[in-house]
Design a protein around this motif. Structure first.
Motif, mmCIF file in Angstrom:
data_model
loop_
_atom_site.group_PDB
_atom_site.id
_atom_site.type_symbol
_atom_site.label_atom_id
_atom_site.label_comp_id
_atom_site.label_asym_id
_atom_site.label_seq_id
_atom_site.Cartn_x
_atom_site.Cartn_y
_atom_site.Cartn_z
ATOM 1 N N PHE A 89 0.706 -1.052 0.048
ATOM 2 C CA PHE A 89 0.047 0.057 -0.123
ATOM 3 C C PHE A 89 0.977 1.213 0.020
ATOM 4 O O PHE A 89 1.856 1.301 0.687
ATOM 5 N N VAL A 90 0.479 2.250 -0.684
ATOM 6 C CA VAL A 90 1.039 3.568 -0.535
ATOM 7 C C VAL A 90 -0.013 4.240 0.314
ATOM 8 O O VAL A 90 -0.942 4.578 0.265
ATOM 9 N N LYS A 91 0.672 4.647 1.714
ATOM 10 C CA LYS A 91 -0.110 5.252 2.549
ATOM 11 C C LYS A 91 0.073 6.809 2.706
ATOM 12 O O LYS A 91 1.323 7.314 2.632
ATOM 13 N N LYS A 92 -1.129 7.418 2.649
ATOM 14 C CA LYS A 92 -1.013 8.775 2.594
ATOM 15 C C LYS A 92 -2.095 9.539 3.813
ATOM 16 O O LYS A 92 -3.012 8.596 4.381
ATOM 17 N N LEU A 93 -2.010 10.564 3.962
ATOM 18 C CA LEU A 93 -2.956 11.233 5.058
ATOM 19 C C LEU A 93 -3.964 12.303 4.181
ATOM 20 O O LEU A 93 -3.048 13.207 3.520
ATOM 21 N N ARG A 94 -5.153 12.489 4.554
ATOM 22 C CA ARG A 94 -5.761 13.195 4.082
ATOM 23 C C ARG A 94 -6.261 14.290 5.053
ATOM 24 O O ARG A 94 -6.852 13.941 6.168
ATOM 25 N N ARG A 100 -7.588 17.139 12.424
ATOM 26 C CA ARG A 100 -7.614 15.761 12.054
ATOM 27 C C ARG A 100 -7.022 14.955 10.755
ATOM 28 O O ARG A 100 -7.015 16.216 9.910
ATOM 29 N N SER A 101 -7.017 13.784 10.536
ATOM 30 C CA SER A 101 -6.650 13.505 9.311
ATOM 31 C C SER A 101 -7.128 11.945 9.088
ATOM 32 O O SER A 101 -7.555 11.546 9.997
ATOM 33 N N TYR A 102 -7.529 11.790 7.875
ATOM 34 C CA TYR A 102 -8.058 10.262 7.424
ATOM 35 C C TYR A 102 -7.008 9.579 6.638
ATOM 36 O O TYR A 102 -6.397 10.267 5.484
#
Length: 128
Positions: A89-94, A100-102
Motif C-alpha cells: 500500500f502507498v499510505k497517505k493522509l488526507r 484531524r486526518s484520514y
C-alpha cells in the motif's frame, strides 16, 4: 528481466509497484493469457480499461527483449503465463476538519508476463 528456462526459449518480464488495484489489472490479464503476441497487442490497444496501457508496455518490452537478446522472432511468441499479484500500500493522509486526518491506502500491484517461442514449444510437445 529475462530468464532462460530449461528449454532456453522463455522470456519473463516483471513490472512492480504499478499504481492500480490487482483486481482491475486481472480483468485485463485474463483476456490475453494464452494468446499470440500480435493478437495480444490488438486486444490491448482496443480495450477501454486504464490497466491495459501498462500491460501493453510490459508485453511490448518483453517481446523486444526476446528478439534483441535471444534472437527470437516476435511472430512466434505467445503468452504462456500472465499473473498479477498485490503489492504494498502507498499510505497517505488526507486533512480533515479540526486538525484531524484520514488515512488513504493506494493499492499497487506486480504484473508478471512470460513469453514462449511457439515454434520451439510445438516441436517439444510432439516428442514422446
Amino acid at each position: 528481466m529475462i530468464k532462460k528456462s530449461n528449454s532456453g526459449r522463455e522470456v519473463k518480464a516483471l513490472a512492480q509497484h504499478i499504481c492500480m488495484s490487482a483486481f482491475k489489472a486481472r480483468r485485463v490479464i485474463d483476456q490475453i493469457r494464452g494468446r499470440s503476441y500480435e493478437e495480444t497487442l490488438m486486444i490491448l490497444e482496443l480495450m477501454p480499461y486504464r490497466a491495459s496501457y501498462p500491460i501493453l508496455k510490459l508485453v511490448y518490452s518483453a517481446a523486444k527483449n526476446a528478439s534483441h537478446n535471444m534472437g527470437l522472432n516476435e511472430a512466434d511468441l505467445f503468452i504462456s503465463k500472465a499473473e498479477v499479484n498485490g503489492g504494498p500500500f502507498v499510505k497517505k493522509l488526507r486533512p480533515r476538519a479540526r486538525g484531524r486526518s484520514y488515512p488513504i491506502k493506494r493499492l499497487t500491484c506486480h504484473i508478471t508476463i512470460v513469453l514462449k517461442d511457439k515454434s520451439k514449444f510445438s516441436l517439444d510437445s510432439s516428442k514422446p
